[in-house]
Structures are given as C-alpha cells and as structure tokens.
Write a protein that holds these residues in place. Structure first.
Motif, PDB file in Angstrom:
ATOM      1  N   PRO A 140       8.758 -12.884   6.321  1.00 37.38           N
ATOM      2  CA  PRO A 140       8.863 -11.474   6.718  1.00 37.38           C
ATOM      3  C   PRO A 140      10.320 -11.007   6.702  1.00 37.38           C
ATOM      4  O   PRO A 140      11.235 -11.740   7.064  1.00 37.38           O
ATOM      5  N   GLY A 141      10.521  -9.793   6.249  1.00 37.70           N
ATOM      6  CA  GLY A 141      11.870  -9.242   6.199  1.00 37.70           C
ATOM      7  C   GLY A 141      12.689  -9.734   5.027  1.00 37.70           C
ATOM      8  O   GLY A 141      13.896  -9.535   4.995  1.00 37.70           O
ATOM      9  N   ASN A 142      12.043 -10.363   4.044  1.00 41.72           N
ATOM     10  CA  ASN A 142      12.762 -10.854   2.870  1.00 41.72           C
ATOM     11  C   ASN A 142      13.106  -9.674   1.969  1.00 41.72           C
ATOM     12  O   ASN A 142      12.278  -8.807   1.723  1.00 41.72           O
ATOM     13  N   TYR A 143      14.325  -9.639   1.469  1.00 43.59           N
ATOM     14  CA  TYR A 143      14.774  -8.527   0.642  1.00 43.59           C
ATOM     15  C   TYR A 143      15.003  -8.937  -0.803  1.00 43.59           C
ATOM     16  O   TYR A 143      15.926  -8.476  -1.440  1.00 43.59           O
ATOM     17  N   HIS A 144      14.160  -9.797  -1.315  1.00 47.01           N
ATOM     18  CA  HIS A 144      14.247 -10.200  -2.714  1.00 47.01           C
ATOM     19  C   HIS A 144      13.889  -9.003  -3.584  1.00 47.01           C
ATOM     20  O   HIS A 144      12.973  -8.241  -3.268  1.00 47.01           O
ATOM     21  N   PRO A 145      14.614  -8.794  -4.702  1.00 52.37           N
ATOM     22  CA  PRO A 145      14.341  -7.616  -5.546  1.00 52.37           C
ATOM     23  C   PRO A 145      12.898  -7.524  -6.043  1.00 52.37           C
ATOM     24  O   PRO A 145      12.344  -6.431  -6.129  1.00 52.37           O
ATOM     25  N   ALA A 146      12.287  -8.657  -6.351  1.00 46.83           N
ATOM     26  CA  ALA A 146      10.902  -8.613  -6.831  1.00 46.83           C
ATOM     27  C   ALA A 146       9.954  -8.175  -5.719  1.00 46.83           C
ATOM     28  O   ALA A 146       9.012  -7.408  -5.960  1.00 46.83           O
ATOM     29  N   LEU A 147      10.184  -8.631  -4.493  1.00 45.52           N
ATOM     30  CA  LEU A 147       9.337  -8.213  -3.376  1.00 45.52           C
ATOM     31  C   LEU A 147       9.544  -6.744  -3.042  1.00 45.52           C
ATOM     32  O   LEU A 147       8.582  -6.031  -2.713  1.00 45.52           O
ATOM     33  N   LEU A 148      10.767  -6.279  -3.122  1.00 47.31           N
ATOM     34  CA  LEU A 148      11.025  -4.853  -2.908  1.00 47.31           C
ATOM     35  C   LEU A 148      10.315  -4.017  -3.964  1.00 47.31           C
ATOM     36  O   LEU A 148       9.742  -2.961  -3.660  1.00 47.31           O
ATOM     37  N   LEU A 149      10.327  -4.484  -5.195  1.00 46.25           N
ATOM     38  CA  LEU A 149       9.641  -3.791  -6.276  1.00 46.25           C
ATOM     39  C   LEU A 149       8.137  -3.741  -6.031  1.00 46.25           C
ATOM     40  O   LEU A 149       7.502  -2.690  -6.176  1.00 46.25           O
ATOM     41  N   LEU A 150       7.557  -4.863  -5.616  1.00 48.24           N
ATOM     42  CA  LEU A 150       6.121  -4.899  -5.335  1.00 48.24           C
ATOM     43  C   LEU A 150       5.771  -4.011  -4.147  1.00 48.24           C
ATOM     44  O   LEU A 150       4.718  -3.358  -4.146  1.00 48.24           O
ATOM     45  N   ASN A 151       6.628  -3.979  -3.139  1.00 50.49           N
ATOM     46  CA  ASN A 151       6.393  -3.071  -2.007  1.00 50.49           C
ATOM     47  C   ASN A 151       6.377  -1.623  -2.469  1.00 50.49           C
ATOM     48  O   ASN A 151       5.543  -0.833  -2.020  1.00 50.49           O
ATOM     49  N   GLN A 152       7.297  -1.266  -3.346  1.00 49.98           N
ATOM     50  CA  GLN A 152       7.366   0.109  -3.823  1.00 49.98           C
ATOM     51  C   GLN A 152       6.187   0.451  -4.731  1.00 49.98           C
ATOM     52  O   GLN A 152       5.737   1.599  -4.754  1.00 49.98           O
ATOM     53  N   ILE A 153       5.681  -0.520  -5.468  1.00 50.84           N
ATOM     54  CA  ILE A 153       4.515  -0.275  -6.322  1.00 50.84           C
ATOM     55  C   ILE A 153       3.260  -0.089  -5.476  1.00 50.84           C
ATOM     56  O   ILE A 153       2.430   0.768  -5.764  1.00 50.84           O
ATOM     57  N   THR A 154       3.120  -0.859  -4.415  1.00 47.73           N
ATOM     58  CA  THR A 154       1.894  -0.799  -3.615  1.00 47.73           C
ATOM     59  C   THR A 154       1.889   0.334  -2.592  1.00 47.73           C
ATOM     60  O   THR A 154       0.826   0.740  -2.138  1.00 47.73           O
ATOM     61  N   GLU A 155       3.039   0.841  -2.240  1.00 53.97           N
ATOM     62  CA  GLU A 155       3.105   1.858  -1.190  1.00 53.97           C
ATOM     63  C   GLU A 155       2.307   3.127  -1.499  1.00 53.97           C
ATOM     64  O   GLU A 155       1.663   3.668  -0.596  1.00 53.97           O
ATOM     65  N   PRO A 156       2.292   3.641  -2.744  1.00 54.47           N
ATOM     66  CA  PRO A 156       1.468   4.831  -3.003  1.00 54.47           C
ATOM     67  C   PRO A 156      -0.030   4.612  -2.770  1.00 54.47           C
ATOM     68  O   PRO A 156      -0.761   5.563  -2.547  1.00 54.47           O
ATOM     69  N   LEU A 157      -0.491   3.381  -2.828  1.00 53.00           N
ATOM     70  CA  LEU A 157      -1.889   3.096  -2.538  1.00 53.00           C
ATOM     71  C   LEU A 157      -2.125   2.810  -1.061  1.00 53.00           C
ATOM     72  O   LEU A 157      -3.157   3.197  -0.499  1.00 53.00           O
ATOM     73  N   LEU A 158      -1.187   2.116  -0.438  1.00 49.03           N
ATOM     74  CA  LEU A 158      -1.380   1.712   0.949  1.00 49.03           C
ATOM     75  C   LEU A 158      -1.123   2.843   1.943  1.00 49.03           C
ATOM     76  O   LEU A 158      -1.753   2.888   3.001  1.00 49.03           O
ATOM     77  N   ALA A 159      -0.207   3.756   1.642  1.00 49.60           N
ATOM     78  CA  ALA A 159       0.142   4.824   2.584  1.00 49.60           C
ATOM     79  C   ALA A 159      -1.060   5.726   2.904  1.00 49.60           C
ATOM     80  O   ALA A 159      -1.319   5.999   4.087  1.00 49.60           O
ATOM     81  N   PRO A 160      -1.825   6.198   1.911  1.00 50.15           N
ATOM     82  CA  PRO A 160      -3.002   7.003   2.271  1.00 50.15           C
ATOM     83  C   PRO A 160      -4.049   6.214   3.058  1.00 50.15           C
ATOM     84  O   PRO A 160      -4.715   6.764   3.938  1.00 50.15           O
ATOM     85  N   ALA A 161      -4.182   4.924   2.739  1.00 50.16           N
ATOM     86  CA  ALA A 161      -5.135   4.095   3.481  1.00 50.16           C
ATOM     87  C   ALA A 161      -4.679   3.915   4.929  1.00 50.16           C
ATOM     88  O   ALA A 161      -5.504   3.879   5.842  1.00 50.16           O
ATOM     89  N   ARG A 162      -3.383   3.813   5.159  1.00 53.35           N
ATOM     90  CA  ARG A 162      -2.861   3.710   6.528  1.00 53.35           C
ATOM     91  C   ARG A 162      -3.139   4.977   7.328  1.00 53.35           C
ATOM     92  O   ARG A 162      -3.366   4.914   8.536  1.00 53.35           O
ATOM     93  N   ARG A 163      -3.081   6.124   6.663  1.00 51.74           N
ATOM     94  CA  ARG A 163      -3.365   7.382   7.353  1.00 51.74           C
ATOM     95  C   ARG A 163      -4.842   7.499   7.721  1.00 51.74           C
ATOM     96  O   ARG A 163      -5.192   8.151   8.704  1.00 51.74           O
ATOM     97  N   LEU A 164      -5.725   6.891   6.920  1.00 47.82           N
ATOM     98  CA  LEU A 164      -7.157   6.954   7.198  1.00 47.82           C
ATOM     99  C   LEU A 164      -7.575   6.046   8.344  1.00 47.82           C
ATOM    100  O   LEU A 164      -8.484   6.377   9.093  1.00 47.82           O
ATOM    101  N   LEU A 165      -6.919   4.908   8.467  1.00 47.37           N
ATOM    102  CA  LEU A 165      -7.299   3.923   9.485  1.00 47.37           C
ATOM    103  C   LEU A 165      -6.544   4.178  10.787  1.00 47.37           C
ATOM    104  O   LEU A 165      -5.374   4.555  10.767  1.00 47.37           O
ATOM    105  N   PRO A 166      -7.200   3.945  11.906  1.00 47.13           N
ATOM    106  CA  PRO A 166      -6.493   4.116  13.182  1.00 47.13           C
ATOM    107  C   PRO A 166      -5.464   3.010  13.389  1.00 47.13           C
ATOM    108  O   PRO A 166      -5.549   1.933  12.793  1.00 47.13           O
ATOM    109  N   ALA A 167      -4.471   3.280  14.233  1.00 45.46           N
ATOM    110  CA  ALA A 167      -3.442   2.281  14.545  1.00 45.46           C
ATOM    111  C   ALA A 167      -4.074   1.102  15.264  1.00 45.46           C
ATOM    112  O   ALA A 167      -4.850   1.271  16.193  1.00 45.46           O
ATOM    113  N   MET A 168      -3.727  -0.093  14.809  1.00 45.72           N
ATOM    114  CA  MET A 168      -4.303  -1.314  15.383  1.00 45.72           C
ATOM    115  C   MET A 168      -3.201  -2.198  15.963  1.00 45.72           C
ATOM    116  O   MET A 168      -3.234  -3.410  15.814  1.00 45.72           O
TER     117      MET A 168
END
Length: 183
Positions: A126-154
């Motif tokens: 957790p908290g790793n700042y490897h360029p490939a992981l940052l890239l994957l985070n940025q690729i997945t965020e457009p899909l995960l952000a709307p799903a986070r808004r739909l689900l209640p905070a857990m």
C-alpha cells in the motif's frame, strides 16, 4: 512448422494490438503522459499513429487513430491465421466486426486485469508509487469512481471493484451476442 508460425504471428500481432489499445486507453482515461510507462507506449506507437492522425483526427480525449490501428492489427491477425489454416475468414463486414469486437474485448480485459493488479498491489504494497501502478490507478479510476458513488461508504472497505467486475463481466458476455445478431 505451421503451428509455430501461427504462434509467432499471433504473439506479434497481439502485442501490437495491445500497444495500440493501451495508447487509446491512456488518452481516453486522461492518464499522466509524463509517466515513463506511458511515454514508452507513446514513443513505440507514434511512428504509425502520426500519419494516421492526418486522416483520422481525435475527438476530445478519444484517439480514433489508435483505435483504428488496433482494429487493423486484429483484422490482420484474423486474416493471416485463417490464411495459414487454409480457411475462409468471411466477408468484409464480418471481418471488420470481428476486429472491432476483438479490440473491445481487449479493452475489457485490460480494465479487468488493471483493477485486479491495483487491488493486489493495494494489499501487498500500500502506498507504493511505482510508475506502472500509478498508471494502472489512473486507468481504472474512470471506472471505479462512478461505482464508488453508487455504493454506500463501508468504512475503509472499497467494494466498487466488485461492482465494476460484475459490469465488465456482463458486457463481456453480451457484446459478442450483439455483434452476432448484426450478422
């Protein structure tokens, strides 16, 4: 000998298609282009995409030249493998639809694996700042952000990947049926 040639052609053209789809997704997801991984993909794909962009310019954050290059590489893969096997690939419409379908399925698989890698990396490092992981985070965020808004905070538990995996699985199963119904 024919089997080895099939393997080499499949491997090379799938890598080429992956690079073009990755380039398309990098721009569609608005990934940081100063990331060394994305710069590498840009440098590899730019010699082919630059002339294509003259004919087919992008629109907003969609790189249609990269998408077209990926479709063309998939079509080349389909045609070369059927030619080596001595078969008939089908008409122009079927080959074109198959190429588009393969590119869309590759996009789904890239999103699926990216989310899975981000989840596992979040557990292991957790908290790793490897360029490939940052890239994957940025690729997945457009899909995960709307799903986070739909689900209640857990609390600290993020269940949005489960919802995205479910949606990607449904799309992956419905998309071929839609393309089959067209032809």
């Amino acid at each position: 000998m024919n089997d080895a040639l099939n393997y080499v052609i499949s491997f090379v053209l799938q890598i080429v298609s992956f690079l073009f789809v990755a380039r398309f997704l990098l721009q569609a997801c608005r990934v940081d282009f100063y990331n060394p991984v994305s710069q590498g993909i840009v440098k590899i794909t730019d010699p082919i995409l630059r002339p294509l962009r003259v004919v087919l310019p992008g629109f907003r954050n969609l790189d249609f030249a990269a998408f077209l290059a990926a479709v063309l590489s998939e079509i080349l893969l389909i045609m070369s493998l059927t030619a080596l096997q001595g078969g008939y690939a089908g008409g122009v419409g079927i080959i074109l639809a198959s190429g588009v379908l393969q590119v869309l399925m590759l996009c789904i698989r890239i999103f699926w694996w990216s989310i899975l890698i981000v989840i596992i990396a979040g557990w292991i490092a957790p908290g790793n700042y490897h360029p490939a992981l940052l890239l994957l985070n940025q690729i997945t965020e457009p899909l995960l952000a709307p799903a986070r808004r739909l689900l209640p905070a857990m609390g600290g538990l993020d269940l949005s990947p489960i919802l995205v995996f479910l949606a990607l699985g449904v799309i992956e199963r419905v998309l071929p049926q839609i393309f089959m119904s067209l032809f």
